[in-house]
Design an enzyme around this catalytic site. Structure first.
Site, mmCIF file in Angstrom:
data_model
loop_
_atom_site.group_PDB
_atom_site.id
_atom_site.type_symbol
_atom_site.label_atom_id
_atom_site.label_comp_id
_atom_site.label_asym_id
_atom_site.label_seq_id
_atom_site.Cartn_x
_atom_site.Cartn_y
_atom_site.Cartn_z
ATOM 1 N N TRP A 218 42.264 41.999 36.630
ATOM 2 C CA TRP A 218 43.671 41.745 36.947
ATOM 3 C C TRP A 218 44.557 42.625 36.059
ATOM 4 C CZ3 TRP A 218 39.800 38.322 37.635
ATOM 5 C CH2 TRP A 218 39.798 37.551 38.801
ATOM 6 N N CYS A 253 40.796 37.306 43.759
ATOM 7 C CA CYS A 253 40.307 36.112 44.446
ATOM 8 C C CYS A 253 39.931 36.324 45.905
ATOM 9 C CB CYS A 253 41.292 34.959 44.292
ATOM 10 S SG CYS A 253 42.856 35.191 45.141
ATOM 11 N N HIS A 311 45.890 31.427 46.182
ATOM 12 C CA HIS A 311 44.517 31.558 45.704
ATOM 13 C C HIS A 311 43.614 31.366 46.910
ATOM 14 C CE1 HIS A 311 41.055 31.686 43.272
ATOM 15 N NE2 HIS A 311 40.808 30.411 43.236
ATOM 16 N N ASP A 334 33.952 28.228 44.749
ATOM 17 C CA ASP A 334 34.893 29.270 44.327
ATOM 18 C C ASP A 334 34.175 30.234 43.396
ATOM 19 O OD1 ASP A 334 37.051 30.785 43.513
ATOM 20 O OD2 ASP A 334 38.350 29.091 43.043
ATOM 21 N N TYR A 521 50.470 37.955 41.560
ATOM 22 C CA TYR A 521 50.254 36.698 42.276
ATOM 23 C C TYR A 521 49.633 35.637 41.370
ATOM 24 C CZ TYR A 521 45.164 37.176 42.789
ATOM 25 O OH TYR A 521 43.807 37.244 42.541
#
Length: 691
Positions: A218, A253, A311, A334, A521
Site C-alpha cells: 500500500w 484487497c 474492502h 479474507d 481507500y
C-alpha cells in the site's frame, strides 16, 4: 487348449469427454481426468485376454508422498467390494478383452491429485496421464460443499463491482491450486473438509508467512512489480506464481479476493467476492474505530484503527461440521493480510449467520469480521493544551460502517445487495439484540482514544454498555450534508458544498470547520488540500450552503505522484454555540473519468476471427501522461498491453485487436486505461461464442 497366460492390462481409456461433462469439469484446460468426489466416473480397461471370474483385478489410488493403506493414502479397490474409506468400484460390462468399470469416490475423500495403477495378479500397469484430480463437489448431497442450486456459476465482484469471468478453467490454474494445496501441509484428514482448506488458502494467497501467491503493498510506489491497480484478472497472477514459485508483486484487497475466489472455485468450493463500503479495520476488537481530527477539521494519520473506503473479501459455501447446528452456508474468508490469526495472516472461515446474530465467539475470526461491518466510528478532536495534545470526544457515528455489502448477481451483470445476510436492518429490534449479544462476548474496555500517541490519557468513562444505536439527536436538530456541485474531473477545480441544517425554531449561531483532503481507500491521508472556517447564523428551521473550492494546482501533483487511485475526503465539524451541540460528518468521493468504448460484434463463431476496437477520448482539461491500455478476454485472447504515450485534451485514441475465440458460451472482454494522472478507467463487454 490355450496356454494359461497371466492377466495384463494393455491400456486405459479415461473416457474424458463423457466423465468431465457429467462432473461439470469439462471446462478445465488440462490433459488429465478431473472429477468431483462422491459421483461415479467410468474407466475402460483393455486387457490381453478376457476377464475371468477367478482373475484378480484391483485399482490402486494413491495420494501424497509414501502412500500407505493404514494411513488412508493408498486405496486398493476390487470390483463389488466396498472399501472401508467409502470408495467402491463395479463392473458395468465386459466385452471381449475390454472391461468397463465404474468408480465412485467417497463424498468426504481428501481432495487432491491421485495416482492410478491397475494391479492384475502380480502385474502392475501404470498408465500415461494416470494422475486423476479429485475436487470438492457442490452437486453431491453427501459433500460438505453441497448447495441446492450450485453457486459455482456466480462471477466475482471487484472493488468497483465490475464483474469477472470464470477464471478457474484457464491453463495451469488447476495445477497452481494443487501446488498450493501441497504447500499448505494440510494432512489428508484436513483435506477432506473445506473449512480447513479455505482457511489454509486464505493464508497462502498472501505472501506473508509462507511465500504465498501475492505480495501486498500500500506504499504508492510499485517499482519492481505491477501496481495493484493494473491487474485485470487473477489468471495472469496465478500462472506467474506457478511458473516462478515466488510471490507476485503487488496486490491490495480486490487482488487478494480475486485470486482467492479463483482458487476456491477451482478446487470445487462455491465462492463469491464480497465488497463492503466503509469497512472497519478494528485492531483491538473492541468494536470502535477512532478517528482523530485537528482543529482545522483535518484527519490525522495517528490511529491504529482505520475505516477502509471499501474492502473486498470472499464468501465460500460449506457445511460447518465443526460448529453447532445453524451455521452452515456462506462463510467469510479474507486473504488480505490485515491482522494475524493463530500466528498467521489468515482470516476465516467465519459463518455469515454468526455475524448477523452476534455470535462472535465462533471460529474463525468472527470478532474481526463482525467489527468490519458493525463497528462504531468515534471522532476525537486533538487540541494543544499547555503544549500537550488533549483528546476531546466530539461524535460517535453508529450507522456508517458496513454499507452496501455487495456481490455479483448469479448469471447477471449487476450488483446484488447482500447486506441483509450480514446484518439486520439498522435500528431494528433484531439488530439491537444481535449487537448486545456481540458486546456480551467482546466487553469493550470503555471508550478512550487509542492512537499511538494517546497512552498518557486517562479513561474517559468506563461504560461497557452498548453504544446508542442511532445518530445522536441534538437539541437543534443539527444536520450536515456534503456533496459536489460540479463533476469531479481531474484537472478542474473541485467544487463542493457543505450544507448545514437546523430543524428546531430559534436563532442559532453555528461554528463550522470544513476540510478537504486526498486519501487512499484504506483511510490513510495523502495530502491536505484546503480548509474553511465559518460562523453562520440560522433562524430555525432553515439551512445554509457553504462552498468549498479547491484549485487544480492544489491536488494535481499529488495525483500524478502516486500509483494508486485516490479519493477526495471532505470532513465537517459543526458546533452550536447556544447548546454546545456538536456534529461531525465525513464523505469520500471519487474522481469522475471519461469512458472507454468497446466496439465488437455481440456474437462470434468458435475459431472465427473478429476485430475488437477500444476507443477513448480525453475529455479532460489535462494531458494524460504515460497511458497504457490493458485488455484481456479469457477464451478469446491473452492479456495484452498497448502503450499509448501521452493523450492530449480532446484527442481520440483507438486500438484494435484480432480475436480468435477458443471457448464456447458467454465470454467477456475487459479493458483498463492507466496513466500518471488516472489509475482506474475500466470497462467490459460481453460476447456470446457459438459453434
Amino acid at each position: 487348449l490355450f496356454p494359461e497366460s497371466s492377466l495384463q492390462v494393455t491400456g486405459i481409456d479415461f473416457l474424458k469427454s463423457q466423465n468431465t461433462r457429467q462432473h461439470h469439469t469439462d471446462g478445465y484446460n488440462i490433459q488429465n481426468l478431473v472429477v468431483r468426489r462422491g459421483h461415479s466416473f467410468q474407466l475402460k480397461i483393455s486387457l490381453n485376454r478376457e476377464l475371468r471370474p477367478a482373475d484378480k483385478l484391483s485399482l490402486r489410488f494413491s495420494i501424497g508422498e509414501n502412500p500407505m493403506k493404514n494411513r488412508g493414502s493408498l486405496l486398493s479397490l476390487k470390483p463389488e467390494r466396498e472399501d472401508f474409506n467409502g470408495w467402491k468400484i463395479s463392473v458395468v460390462k465386459k466385452e471381449g478383452k475390454e472391461c468397463l468399470l465404474s468408480v465412485t469416490s467417497s463424498p468426504n475423500a481428501p481432495v487432491g491429485k491421485y495416482n492410478l495403477h491397475v494391479k492384475t495378479g502380480t502385474n502392475i500397469y501404470k498408465p500415461e496421464n494416470g494422475v486423476i484430480y479429485l475436487l470438492f463437489n457442490p452437486w453431491c448431497e453427501g459433500d460438505t460443499c453441497f448447495t441446492v442450486t450450485s453457486k459455482l456459476s456466480s462471477g466475482a465482484a471487484y472493488k468497483n463491482i465490475s464483474i469477472s469471468p470464470q477464471k478457474q478453467f484457464e491453463d495451469s490454474i488447476l495445477d497452481a491450486c494443487m501446488y498450493l494445496l501441497d504447500k499448505s501441509k494440510l494432512s489428508l484428514t484436513e483435506r477432506r473438509d473445506p473449512t480447513n482448506v479455505s482457511r489454509a488458502m486464505s493464508a497462502l494467497v498472501n505472501a506473508n508467512d509462507d511465500n504465498g501467491v501475492v505480495l501486498g503493498s500500500w506504499s504508492g510506489n510499485y517499482i519492481g512489480g505491477t501496481s495493484p491497480m493494473d491487474w485485470i484478472g487473477s489468471v495472469t497472477i496465478l500462472q506467474k506464481y506457478y511458473k516462478t514459485k515466488k510471490p507476485v508483486k503487488y496486490g491490495q484487497c480486490w487482488v487478494f479476493a480475486g485470486v482467492l475466489n479463483t482458487v476456491m472455485r477451482c478446487l470445487g468450493v462455491p465462492s463469491r467476492c464480497v465488497s463492503t463500503f466503509d469497512s472497519a479495520h478494528d485492531t483491538e476488537g473492541n468494536l470502535t474505530v477512532d478517528i482523530y481530527l485537528n482543529e482545522k477539521g483535518e484527519k490525522l494519520n495517528i490511529s491504529l484503527d482505520s475505516v477502509w473506503n471499501f474492502h473486498v473479501w470472499n464468501d465460500a459455501w460449506m457445511k460447518r461440521t465443526d460448529l453447532p447446528n445453524g451455521f452452515d452456508g456462506w462463510q467469510a474468508i479474507d486473504s488480505t493480510p490485515q491482522e494475524q490469526s493463530q500466528g498467521r495472516f489468515q482470516c476465516g472461515p467465519c459463518p455469515v449467520k454468526a455475524v448477523r446474530e452476534g455470535d462472535v465467539y465462533l471460529p474463525y475470526d468472527s470478532k474481526f469480521v463482525y467489527a468490519e461491518v458493525n463497528a462504531d466510528r468515534v471522532y476525537w478532536l486533538v487540541k494543544k493544551v499547555n503544549g500537550k495534545d488533549k483528546y476531546f470526544k466530539i461524535a460517535t457515528e453508529t450507522q456508517d460502517i458496513g454499507k452496501k455489502i455487495s456481490t455479483k448477481a448469479v448469471g447477471q451483470n449487476r450488483r446484488e445487495d447482500i447486506t441483509w445476510e450480514y446484518k439486520y436492518p439498522e435500528g431494528s429490534k433484531e439488530e439491537r439484540m444481535s449487537m448486545q449479544r456481540a458486546y456480551s462476548f467482546i466487553r469493550p474496555s470503555g471508550l478512550m482514544p487509542r492512537s499511538g500517541y494517546a497512552s498518557t490519557v486517562g479513561p474517559l468513562g468506563g461504560s461497557t454498555q452498548p453504544l446508542v444505536l442511532n445518530e445522536p439527536v441534538t437539541k437543534t436538530g443539527l444536520h450536515i450534508e456534503i456533496k459536489n456541485t460540479e463533476p469531479l474531473h481531474p484537472g478542474n477545480p473541485l467544487e463542493m458544498a457543505i450544507t448545514v441544517k437546523v430543524s428546531t425554531p430559534g436563532s442559532w449561531t453555528i461554528d463550522l470547520t470544513g476540510s478537504c483532503q486526498l486519501q487512499y481507500y484504506t483511510g490513510k491521508v495523502q495530502a491536505n488540500l484546503g480548509t474553511t472556517k465559518e460562523t453562520i447564523n440560522l433562524e430555525g428551521p432553515s439551512e445554509m450552503q457553504i462552498p468549498l473550492k479547491i484549485a487544480p494546482d492544489a491536488y494535481m501533483k499529488t495525483l500524478s505522484s502516486v500509483e494508486d487511485e485516490i479519493l477526495i475526503l471532505v470532513t465537517a465539524i459543526a458546533e452550536v454555540r447556544e447548546t454546545k451541540d456538536k456534529l461531525t460528518k465525513e464523505t469520500s468521493m471519487r474522481f469522475q473519468y471519461p469512458p472507454i468504448t468497446v466496439q465488437m460484434p455481440e456474437t462470434a463463431k468458435l475459431y472465427n476471427d473478429f476485430t475488437c476496437a477500444f476507443i477513448f477520448k480525453n475529455k479532460l482539461n489535462v494531458t494524460l501522461e504515460n497511458c497504457k491500455l490493458l485488455v484481456e478476454g479469457l477464451g478469446i485472447f491473452k492479456m495484452t498491453t498497448f502503450d499509448m504515450g501521452d493523450i492530449m485534451p480532446g484527442r481520440i485514441m483507438k486500438s484494435e485487436i484480432i480475436c480468435t475465440p477458443t471457448r464456447l458460451g458467454d465470454r467477456k472482454i475487459v479493458a483498463k486505461l492507466i496513466s500518471n494522472q488516472i489509475k482506474g478507467i475500466s470497462t467490459e463487454k460481453a460476447i456470446i461464442i457459438t459453434e
